[in-house]
Design a protein around this motif. Structure first.
Motif, PDB file in Angstrom:
ATOM      1  N   ALA A  79       0.814  -1.215   0.000  1.00  0.00           N
ATOM      2  CA  ALA A  79       0.000   0.000   0.000  1.00  0.00           C
ATOM      3  C   ALA A  79       0.844   1.259   0.000  1.00  0.00           C
ATOM      4  O   ALA A  79       0.421   2.299  -0.514  1.00  0.00           O
ATOM      5  N   ASP A  80       2.051   1.159   0.578  1.00  0.00           N
ATOM      6  CA  ASP A  80       2.921   2.327   0.636  1.00  0.00           C
ATOM      7  C   ASP A  80       4.055   2.269  -0.383  1.00  0.00           C
ATOM      8  O   ASP A  80       5.063   2.975  -0.257  1.00  0.00           O
ATOM      9  N   GLY A  81       3.888   1.436  -1.419  1.00  0.00           N
ATOM     10  CA  GLY A  81       4.811   1.488  -2.542  1.00  0.00           C
ATOM     11  C   GLY A  81       6.039   0.620  -2.449  1.00  0.00           C
ATOM     12  O   GLY A  81       6.950   0.767  -3.283  1.00  0.00           O
ATOM     13  N   ALA A  82       6.114  -0.287  -1.488  1.00  0.00           N
ATOM     14  CA  ALA A  82       7.257  -1.198  -1.402  1.00  0.00           C
ATOM     15  C   ALA A  82       7.036  -2.370  -2.349  1.00  0.00           C
ATOM     16  O   ALA A  82       5.927  -2.888  -2.466  1.00  0.00           O
ATOM     17  N   LEU A  83       8.101  -2.814  -3.004  1.00  0.00           N
ATOM     18  CA  LEU A  83       8.029  -3.973  -3.892  1.00  0.00           C
ATOM     19  C   LEU A  83       8.426  -5.214  -3.115  1.00  0.00           C
ATOM     20  O   LEU A  83       9.476  -5.247  -2.466  1.00  0.00           O
ATOM     21  N   PHE A  84       7.583  -6.258  -3.187  1.00  0.00           N
ATOM     22  CA  PHE A  84       7.841  -7.467  -2.418  1.00  0.00           C
ATOM     23  C   PHE A  84       7.336  -8.683  -3.187  1.00  0.00           C
ATOM     24  O   PHE A  84       6.580  -8.561  -4.162  1.00  0.00           O
ATOM     25  N   LEU A  85       7.741  -9.857  -2.746  1.00  0.00           N
ATOM     26  CA  LEU A  85       7.429 -11.093  -3.451  1.00  0.00           C
ATOM     27  C   LEU A  85       6.201 -11.781  -2.851  1.00  0.00           C
ATOM     28  O   LEU A  85       6.164 -12.045  -1.649  1.00  0.00           O
ATOM     29  N   LEU A  86       5.229 -12.062  -3.695  1.00  0.00           N
ATOM     30  CA  LEU A  86       4.043 -12.821  -3.299  1.00  0.00           C
ATOM     31  C   LEU A  86       3.284 -13.174  -4.564  1.00  0.00           C
ATOM     32  O   LEU A  86       3.155 -12.336  -5.469  1.00  0.00           O
ATOM     33  N   ASP A  93      14.225  -5.631  -2.769  1.00  0.00           N
ATOM     34  CA  ASP A  93      15.574  -5.185  -2.385  1.00  0.00           C
ATOM     35  C   ASP A  93      16.447  -6.364  -1.979  1.00  0.00           C
ATOM     36  O   ASP A  93      17.604  -6.482  -2.409  1.00  0.00           O
ATOM     37  N   ALA A  94      15.908  -7.246  -1.134  1.00  0.00           N
ATOM     38  CA  ALA A  94      16.683  -8.389  -0.649  1.00  0.00           C
ATOM     39  C   ALA A  94      17.009  -9.352  -1.785  1.00  0.00           C
ATOM     40  O   ALA A  94      18.132  -9.873  -1.878  1.00  0.00           O
ATOM     41  N   ILE A  95      16.038  -9.609  -2.656  1.00  0.00           N
ATOM     42  CA  ILE A  95      16.267 -10.514  -3.775  1.00  0.00           C
ATOM     43  C   ILE A  95      17.269  -9.921  -4.751  1.00  0.00           C
ATOM     44  O   ILE A  95      18.164 -10.629  -5.261  1.00  0.00           O
ATOM     45  N   TYR A 133      20.771 -10.328  -3.410  1.00  0.00           N
ATOM     46  CA  TYR A 133      21.225 -11.724  -3.485  1.00  0.00           C
ATOM     47  C   TYR A 133      21.581 -12.107  -4.915  1.00  0.00           C
ATOM     48  O   TYR A 133      22.631 -12.709  -5.173  1.00  0.00           O
ATOM     49  N   VAL A 134      20.721 -11.770  -5.849  1.00  0.00           N
ATOM     50  CA  VAL A 134      20.935 -12.135  -7.248  1.00  0.00           C
ATOM     51  C   VAL A 134      22.161 -11.425  -7.817  1.00  0.00           C
ATOM     52  O   VAL A 134      23.008 -12.041  -8.482  1.00  0.00           O
ATOM     53  N   LEU A 135      22.271 -10.138  -7.560  1.00  0.00           N
ATOM     54  CA  LEU A 135      23.394  -9.381  -8.099  1.00  0.00           C
ATOM     55  C   LEU A 135      24.717  -9.820  -7.481  1.00  0.00           C
ATOM     56  O   LEU A 135      25.738  -9.929  -8.174  1.00  0.00           O
ATOM     57  N   ALA A 177      20.572 -14.937 -12.765  1.00  0.00           N
ATOM     58  CA  ALA A 177      19.576 -14.332 -13.653  1.00  0.00           C
ATOM     59  C   ALA A 177      18.212 -14.367 -12.964  1.00  0.00           C
ATOM     60  O   ALA A 177      17.941 -15.246 -12.144  1.00  0.00           O
ATOM     61  N   LEU A 178      17.351 -13.432 -13.356  1.00  0.00           N
ATOM     62  CA  LEU A 178      16.059 -13.304 -12.694  1.00  0.00           C
ATOM     63  C   LEU A 178      14.966 -13.037 -13.718  1.00  0.00           C
ATOM     64  O   LEU A 178      15.142 -12.256 -14.653  1.00  0.00           O
ATOM     65  N   ASN A 179      13.854 -13.715 -13.536  1.00  0.00           N
ATOM     66  CA  ASN A 179      12.623 -13.441 -14.265  1.00  0.00           C
ATOM     67  C   ASN A 179      11.606 -12.926 -13.255  1.00  0.00           C
ATOM     68  O   ASN A 179      11.145 -13.688 -12.402  1.00  0.00           O
TER      69      ASN A 179
END
Length: 250
Positions: free
Chosen positions: A46-53, A98-100, A103-105, A110-112
């Motif tokens: 709701a406050d604009g954070a990007l997260f995984l779900l 951010d966390a992903i 880790y990936v970088l 590689a990431l999809n």
């Protein structure tokens, strides 16, 4: 077509079903099995954070309830996103992008990113994901492939960061799928594996598009699609399939 830079095998939602999907723990399990490419679902709080779900709701894979995109990250970040899977992962938090990304970088993976918006937030989510990727991935690294079932999300990503590679996700071969993918300047389609055969893959290739399939867990289907010229396979079965494209274990 230019050489396809992404690994052939992609671990679905981190490590499929061996660890709680879309968590950093799942990425680590997939990496422990030799995978160097990962798929994940990303949405906005709701406050604009990007997260995984994956789901719109929190109930299936977290200790929370309600619509995830209607809640602030301060609340979402305190949820248990691992206990539903097994006691070994109890307390595993929802992963921020951010966390992903870190880790990936750090590991050169590689990431999809599947842009998975809360209904009604398609354009806002596509814009936010593309801007984040454009800002956080160095120019000399392999950028994430941004995919979505939602054309509005891909169109917003296209406008925000046209240099970020995009892929149209398909669960049916609806009329005009190829025209739509080309209008969004996609580099690939990612389709449900039963939809794909040699003719469809060749049709996409003739249009300059790469083809990936989800979610391939059967060795017979993996062999069929590889022989038909597929460019990548997304799987839950990270323990069954070697990430070497030449080695499909039966």
């Amino acid at each position: 077509m230019q050489p396809w830079p992404y690994p052939f095998w992609v671990a679905h939602r981190g490590a499929g079903k061996l660890a709680p999907e879309n968590t950093l723990a799942a990425f680590r399990v997939g990496a422990a099995h030799g995978y160097r490419a990962f798929e994940c679902d990303v949405k906005l709080s709701a406050d604009g954070a990007l997260f995984l779900l994956h789901d719109a709701g929190l109930q299936r894979t977290t200790s929370g309830s309600g619509t995830a995109g209607q809640q602030p990250w301060s609340d979402l970040s305190r949820l248990d996103a691992g206990g539903w899977h097994s006691r070994a992962y109890a307390g595993e938090p929802l992963a921020s992008l951010d966390a992903i990304a870190a880790y990936v970088l750090r590991n050169g993976y590689a990431l999809n990113i599947e842009i998975k918006p809360t209904p009604g937030e398609e354009a806002r989510t596509g814009d936010a994901v593309a801007r984040y990727v454009a800002q956080c991935w160095p120019a000399d690294t392999l950028p994430p492939l941004l995919s979505s079932f939602q054309p509005a999300a891909l169109a917003a990503a296209q406008t925000a960061a046209p240099q970020c590679p995009r892929a149209l996700l398909l669960d049916t071969l609806q009329e005009g799928w190829l025209t739509l993918a080309r209008s969004l300047e996609c580099v690939a389609i990612v389709a449900a594996y039963p939809l794909l055969d040699r003719a469809v893959i060749q049709q996409a290739h003739d249009a300059g598009l790469r083809v990936l399939a989800y979610t391939v867990n059967d060795p017979a289907e993996a062999h069929r699609l590889r022989d038909a010229g597929i460019d990548g396979l997304i799987t839950d079965e990270v323990a069954r399939f070697s990430p070497d494209p030449a080695a499909i274990r039966d």
